[in-house]
Scaffold this motif. Structure first.
Motif, PDB file in Angstrom:
ATOM      1  N   LYS A 128       0.820  -1.226   0.000  1.00 52.16           N
ATOM      2  CA  LYS A 128       0.000   0.000   0.000  1.00 52.16           C
ATOM      3  C   LYS A 128       0.845   1.263   0.000  1.00 52.16           C
ATOM      4  N   GLU A 129       2.010   1.177   0.613  1.00 54.34           N
ATOM      5  CA  GLU A 129       2.856   2.369   0.681  1.00 54.34           C
ATOM      6  C   GLU A 129       4.314   1.981   0.561  1.00 54.34           C
ATOM      7  N   VAL A 130       5.164   3.003   0.475  1.00 50.43           N
ATOM      8  CA  VAL A 130       6.577   2.757   0.187  1.00 50.43           C
ATOM      9  C   VAL A 130       7.206   1.807   1.214  1.00 50.43           C
ATOM     10  N   SER A 131       6.856   1.948   2.485  1.00 51.57           N
ATOM     11  CA  SER A 131       7.487   1.103   3.511  1.00 51.57           C
ATOM     12  C   SER A 131       7.170  -0.384   3.297  1.00 51.57           C
ATOM     13  N   ASP A 132       6.051  -0.668   2.605  1.00 53.05           N
ATOM     14  CA  ASP A 132       5.702  -2.076   2.326  1.00 53.05           C
ATOM     15  C   ASP A 132       6.635  -2.702   1.286  1.00 53.05           C
ATOM     16  N   LEU A 133       7.493  -1.905   0.674  1.00 48.51           N
ATOM     17  CA  LEU A 133       8.390  -2.435  -0.371  1.00 48.51           C
ATOM     18  C   LEU A 133       9.627  -3.113   0.216  1.00 48.51           C
ATOM     19  N   LYS A 134       9.761  -3.086   1.535  1.00 48.18           N
ATOM     20  CA  LYS A 134      10.925  -3.685   2.194  1.00 48.18           C
ATOM     21  C   LYS A 134      11.096  -5.145   1.761  1.00 48.18           C
ATOM     22  N   GLY A 135      12.291  -5.437   1.227  1.00 49.17           N
ATOM     23  CA  GLY A 135      12.597  -6.815   0.825  1.00 49.17           C
ATOM     24  C   GLY A 135      11.962  -7.229  -0.502  1.00 49.17           C
ATOM     25  N   LYS A 136      11.288  -6.314  -1.192  1.00 50.56           N
ATOM     26  CA  LYS A 136      10.607  -6.670  -2.449  1.00 50.56           C
ATOM     27  C   LYS A 136      11.503  -6.403  -3.659  1.00 50.56           C
ATOM     28  N   ARG A 137      11.026  -6.868  -4.834  1.00 49.76           N
ATOM     29  CA  ARG A 137      11.767  -6.649  -6.087  1.00 49.76           C
ATOM     30  C   ARG A 137      11.075  -5.569  -6.910  1.00 49.76           C
ATOM     31  N   ILE A 138      11.872  -4.618  -7.390  1.00 48.48           N
ATOM     32  CA  ILE A 138      11.320  -3.501  -8.169  1.00 48.48           C
ATOM     33  C   ILE A 138      12.085  -3.401  -9.491  1.00 48.48           C
ATOM     34  N   ALA A 139      11.360  -3.377 -10.594  1.00 43.27           N
ATOM     35  CA  ALA A 139      11.999  -3.233 -11.902  1.00 43.27           C
ATOM     36  C   ALA A 139      11.841  -1.816 -12.413  1.00 43.27           C
ATOM     37  N   THR A 140      12.889  -1.288 -13.020  1.00 36.97           N
ATOM     38  CA  THR A 140      12.830   0.078 -13.551  1.00 36.97           C
ATOM     39  C   THR A 140      13.939   0.329 -14.559  1.00 36.97           C
ATOM     40  N   GLU A 141      13.686   1.334 -15.443  1.00 38.09           N
ATOM     41  CA  GLU A 141      14.760   1.777 -16.335  1.00 38.09           C
ATOM     42  C   GLU A 141      15.662   2.767 -15.605  1.00 38.09           C
ATOM     43  N   LEU A 142      15.124   3.373 -14.538  1.00 36.72           N
ATOM     44  CA  LEU A 142      15.880   4.416 -13.817  1.00 36.72           C
ATOM     45  C   LEU A 142      16.334   3.888 -12.461  1.00 36.72           C
ATOM     46  N   VAL A 143      17.358   3.028 -12.508  1.00 40.27           N
ATOM     47  CA  VAL A 143      17.780   2.296 -11.313  1.00 40.27           C
ATOM     48  C   VAL A 143      18.321   3.225 -10.227  1.00 40.27           C
ATOM     49  N   ARG A 144      19.209   4.141 -10.612  1.00 37.64           N
ATOM     50  CA  ARG A 144      19.848   4.976  -9.585  1.00 37.64           C
ATOM     51  C   ARG A 144      18.865   5.911  -8.894  1.00 37.64           C
ATOM     52  N   VAL A 145      17.995   6.521  -9.710  1.00 40.50           N
ATOM     53  CA  VAL A 145      17.012   7.446  -9.149  1.00 40.50           C
ATOM     54  C   VAL A 145      16.090   6.696  -8.185  1.00 40.50           C
ATOM     55  N   THR A 146      15.708   5.486  -8.570  1.00 45.02           N
ATOM     56  CA  THR A 146      14.814   4.682  -7.729  1.00 45.02           C
ATOM     57  C   THR A 146      15.510   4.261  -6.434  1.00 45.02           C
TER      58      THR A 146
END
Ligand SMILES: Nc1ncnc2c1ncn2[C@@H]1O[C@H](COP(=O)(O)OP(=O)(O)OP(=O)(O)O)[C@@H](O)[C@H]1O
Ligand SMILES: O=P(O)(O)OC[C@H]1O[C@H](OP(=O)(O)OP(=O)(O)O)[C@H](O)[C@@H]1O
Ligand SMILES: [Mg+2]
Length: 289
Positions: free
Chosen positions: A108-126
């Motif tokens: 639901k929110e950014v803190s829920d991303l702990k330990g998750k996998r995120i794909a992006t073209e903008l790796v450093r910014v993310t």
């Protein structure tokens, strides 16, 4: 002397070429050539990917270029911003780099991303954004078509959204905005320090900004019986200073004003009611304050 300018292939290409044309710079691309011909002998133009332009501007291979703020930050390019040009692929609005998850995800929110996998073209910014928010997650590079990776390959993506249709079409839900990005006309620091190049860049910026500004504005001209002038001036938007000129052999005057196109639909009927005749509306190519 020539200014070496990098223009983006891909998402920004068409909108960029249209804007430059309106600003007075006409490019012709011969098939498969990455060096468009241009009607300005002081320019040498190279077509390149938007991802790479800020890096080459930073290194001085290019004197200046057009790319999104997103790629300037991702490349950590230390460049001079000549002009913030607010246009994107299909609109004149800023775009957003957002984090999105599957609609039915329990993230639901950014803190829920702990330990998750995120794909992006903008790796450093993310990665930087997650670090600032104290979240440890695995960010992996995506070559594109990133939306389709959720939820089978990754838990979330960080991708550009402009109209929102890709997010919608892939059943995603935005949980955070990392960055608002607009198109930037940016220059190499040494090029900026060169008086000839700086003046060329500044002159181009005036024309490009003038062309962008003109897009949301129109000119309106009408004839008015002299007695009705005050009524007409009451109807016209307050901050405008209309030009009023006397018609020859007549007690009528011509009134001319530049205004936001979106005001015109309500204004024309009101002007007509107030006694204006021969109302014409015309598009503008450049507005330079
Ligand atoms: N609707 C949009 N979608 C994606 N990028 C956009 C859009 N509008 C403007 N941009 C800008 O265009 C640049 C994207 O160019 P980039 O080279 O990354 O990909 P692309 O041109 O979309 O190529 P590809 O088709 O391979 O994805 C970025 O700086 C981005 O901010
Ligand atoms: O909000 P929207 O108007 O739908 O625009 C955003 C979409 O456009 C871009 O994709 P692009 O066409 O560059 O393809 P890509 O995913 O392969 O990079 C971007 O990566 C989004 O997918
Ligand atoms: Mg893309």
């Amino acid at each position: 002397m020539k200014l070496r300018l990098g223009l983006p292939k891909g998402s920004l290409q068409e909108a960029t070429f249209n804007l430059f044309k309106q600003a007075g710079f006409d490019f012709t691309i011969r098939s498969r050539s990455y060096f468009p011909a241009v009607n300005d002998p002081e320019l040498e133009v190279v077509l390149m990917r938007a991802q790479e332009i800020p890096r080459y501007v930073n290194e001085g291979v290019l004197d200046a270029g057009i790319s999104g703020l997103d790629w300037i930050l991702e490349n950590e390019a230390d460049v001079v911003e000549v002009a913030d040009l607010v246009y994107a692929k299909s609109t004149s609005n800023p775009i957003r780099l957002v984090i999105a998850v599957a609609k039915d995800s329990n993230i639901k929110e950014v803190s829920d991303l702990k330990g998750k996998r995120i794909a992006t073209e903008l790796v450093r910014v993310t990665q930087k954004y997650l670090k600032e928010n104290g979240v440890e997650a695995s960010v992996e590079f995506s070559y594109g078509a990133t939306e389709v990776k959720v939820p089978d390959l990754v838990d979330a993506i960080a991708d550009i959204t402009e109209t929102g249709s890709s997010i919608k079409a892939n059943n995603l839900r935005i949980i955070a905005t990392i960055l608002e990005s607009t198109t930037r006309f940016h220059a190499n620091k040494d090029a900026w320090a060169d008086p000839w190049k700086r003046e060329k860049l500044q002159n181009m910026a005036v024309l490009l900004q003038g062309a962008l500004r003109a897009r949301s504005k129109v000119g309106l001209k009408m004839n008015v019986p002299g007695d009705n002038l005050d009524k007409i001036l009451d109807v016209l938007p307050a901050m405008k200073q209309p030009t009023v000129s006397q018609l020859v052999h007549s007690d009528w005057v011509a009134v001319e004003v530049i205004l936001d196109e979106k005001q015109v639909r309500d204004l024309i009927p009101a002007l007509k009611k107030a006694g204006a005749q021969d109302i014409i509306e015309y598009p503008l190519k450049k507005v330079i304050p």
